[in-house]
Design a protein around this motif. Structure first.
Motif, PDB file in Angstrom:
ATOM      1  N   ARG A 258       0.805  -1.228   0.000  1.00 53.75           N
ATOM      2  CA  ARG A 258       0.000   0.000   0.000  1.00 53.75           C
ATOM      3  C   ARG A 258       0.831   1.269   0.000  1.00 53.75           C
ATOM      4  O   ARG A 258       0.311   2.336  -0.328  1.00 53.75           O
ATOM      5  CB  ARG A 258      -0.932  -0.007   1.213  1.00 53.75           C
ATOM      6  N   GLN A 259       2.114   1.192   0.393  1.00 55.44           N
ATOM      7  CA  GLN A 259       2.917   2.413   0.467  1.00 55.44           C
ATOM      8  C   GLN A 259       4.255   2.194  -0.231  1.00 55.44           C
ATOM      9  O   GLN A 259       5.163   1.583   0.324  1.00 55.44           O
ATOM     10  CB  GLN A 259       3.135   2.819   1.923  1.00 55.44           C
ATOM     11  N   PRO A 260       4.411   2.705  -1.457  1.00 57.22           N
ATOM     12  CA  PRO A 260       5.665   2.523  -2.185  1.00 57.22           C
ATOM     13  C   PRO A 260       6.758   3.520  -1.811  1.00 57.22           C
ATOM     14  O   PRO A 260       7.901   3.372  -2.242  1.00 57.22           O
ATOM     15  CB  PRO A 260       5.242   2.715  -3.644  1.00 57.22           C
ATOM     16  N   ASP A 261       6.414   4.531  -1.016  1.00 56.48           N
ATOM     17  CA  ASP A 261       7.379   5.572  -0.643  1.00 56.48           C
ATOM     18  C   ASP A 261       8.057   5.183   0.664  1.00 56.48           C
ATOM     19  O   ASP A 261       7.442   5.215   1.738  1.00 56.48           O
ATOM     20  CB  ASP A 261       6.667   6.913  -0.503  1.00 56.48           C
ATOM     21  N   LEU A 262       9.319   4.818   0.586  1.00 59.79           N
ATOM     22  CA  LEU A 262      10.060   4.370   1.762  1.00 59.79           C
ATOM     23  C   LEU A 262      10.116   5.431   2.847  1.00 59.79           C
ATOM     24  O   LEU A 262      10.100   5.129   4.042  1.00 59.79           O
ATOM     25  CB  LEU A 262      11.479   3.962   1.329  1.00 59.79           C
ATOM     26  N   HIS A 263      10.175   6.692   2.447  1.00 61.91           N
ATOM     27  CA  HIS A 263      10.304   7.773   3.424  1.00 61.91           C
ATOM     28  C   HIS A 263       8.966   8.133   4.059  1.00 61.91           C
ATOM     29  O   HIS A 263       8.939   8.796   5.107  1.00 61.91           O
ATOM     30  CB  HIS A 263      10.924   8.999   2.754  1.00 61.91           C
ATOM     31  N   ALA A 264       7.858   7.705   3.473  1.00 63.63           N
ATOM     32  CA  ALA A 264       6.552   7.912   4.097  1.00 63.63           C
ATOM     33  C   ALA A 264       6.294   6.863   5.175  1.00 63.63           C
ATOM     34  O   ALA A 264       5.524   7.096   6.107  1.00 63.63           O
ATOM     35  CB  ALA A 264       5.452   7.870   3.043  1.00 63.63           C
ATOM     36  N   LEU A 265       6.937   5.721   5.055  1.00 64.53           N
ATOM     37  CA  LEU A 265       6.744   4.645   6.028  1.00 64.53           C
ATOM     38  C   LEU A 265       7.476   4.897   7.335  1.00 64.53           C
ATOM     39  O   LEU A 265       6.954   4.616   8.413  1.00 64.53           O
ATOM     40  CB  LEU A 265       7.235   3.309   5.441  1.00 64.53           C
TER      41      LEU A 265
END
Length: 352
Positions: free
Chosen positions: A288-295
């Motif tokens: 669901r979240q491809p952005d590593l920095h958003a995780l």
């Protein structure tokens, strides 16, 4: 029916409290968030706790509140700058609880290890609730003092929980230890590498307590109605302390990975380098979240593994047990359960 107002329900701890109370069946649960969101079984209240006009508007629409659970935090660049906004949010949360005179019974505040000065380095261990405070700034002190003053003036009671390092789940909390480890394990497995502990030997060997969000939520629910919890500060943790050198192989085994010697790599640089790889993993595994920095907040994760865990962090837990709360969790089992939760939420890949 008791009516709980939960402040900070989009975070790891507040979310766990809201979900627990909503499942209990004898609570009406309202979650105060800027967007008005709430978990299943609860209702949302849209309010900006840094905006007095928004607070007044929300108070006018709020049914009488019997209990407030507060687990919110506003980040600022310095410890000094943290004091004003975090005190203002607590003050406004009390205003919401007192919107209908005479309804509020108890306010449960959840803070953290920074109450004992973890942010400055090594602390006295075991840390006890009666330990003297350190020199400020410390917004937790401002919150506790204001809470006690307001309670004494109005006639309701309070409880204050202090957990150490917290494990739990929230999509909107990138300062998340479980998420950071789960992502590192996924990236290591993708590259055929062992799962190395990303901190120094001091962090690998130090003793520490963990507190799972569900353990904190159970203690908060107990605090809300327990007579022995009135106007008391309690440490709360899962149970016995551990060391990463013992727990890390258990974590690695859960991901079917070998372990290597600890290596304090710069996680901010690792994340920058491997962000494209994570995006490819996310697309392939339908995450669901491809952005590593958003995780994950990788600067925070770097601080945790390299600095925060580098000293013993042990909390005295006798007081809350003597008062009547006997909850105890196995920290390693709780960690593994959290990784499964991330898999179920499609935030890290399912096991192969």
């Amino acid at each position: 029916m008791k009516h709980a107002l939960v402040v900070g329900s989009t975070g790891v701890i507040g979310g766990a409290i809201a979900r627990r109370l909503a499942r209990a069946g004898d609570w009406r649960v309202t979650c105060a968030t800027r967007g008005g969101s709430a978990p299943a079984g609860a209702q949302g209240l849209a309010v900006d706790l840094l905006d007095p006009a928004s607070v007044r508007s929300a108070a006018a629409a709020l049914a009488p509140v019997t209990h407030v659970f507060y687990a919110a935090y506003q980040h600022r660049p310095t410890r000094t700058e943290e004091v004003a906004p975090n005190l203002a949010m607590l003050r406004h949360a009390i205003d919401l609880g007192e919107a209908q005179p005479g309804a509020l019974q108890r306010f449960v505040l959840v803070t953290g290890g920074k109450y004992y000065g973890l942010q400055w380095g090594a602390i006295k261990t075991p840390a006890r609730e009666t330990d003297p405070r350190h020199l400020g700034p410390n917004f937790y002190y401002a919150q506790q003092d204001h809470l006690a003053e307001r309670a004494a003036a109005a006639g309701w009671t309070w409880s204050h929980l202090i957990p150490p390092y917290v494990t739990g789940f929230s999509e909107r909390a990138p300062m998340n230890l479980v998420m950071a480890i789960g992502v590192l394990a996924t990236l290591s497995r993708e590259q055929g590498l062992p799962l190395r502990f990303p901190g120094p030997a001091a962090s690998w060997n130090a003793l520490h307590h963990l507190a799972d969000a569900d353990q904190i939520a159970a203690a908060a629910a107990w605090c809300a109605t327990g007579a022995t919890a009135a106007n008391e500060i309690f440490n709360i943790a899962n149970g016995d302390p551990g060391r990463w050198r013992n727990s890390w192989p258990v974590v690695a085994g859960h991901f079917d990975l070998a372990t290597g010697e600890p290596m304090p790599v710069p996680l901010t640089q690792v994340a920058a380098e491997l962000a494209p790889l994570w995006r490819r993993i996310a697309e392939r595994e339908d995450l669901r979240q491809p952005d590593l920095h958003a995780l994950v907040d990788w600067q925070w994760a770097d601080y945790m593994f390299k600095t925060a865990f580098s000293n013993d962090v042990l909390f005295e837990l006798g007081k809350i047990r003597r008062a009547g709360f006997g909850g105890c969790l196995d920290s390693e089992a709780a960690l593994l359960g959290r990784f499964e939760e991330l898999r179920q939420q499609r935030l890290i890949p399912r096991s192969r």
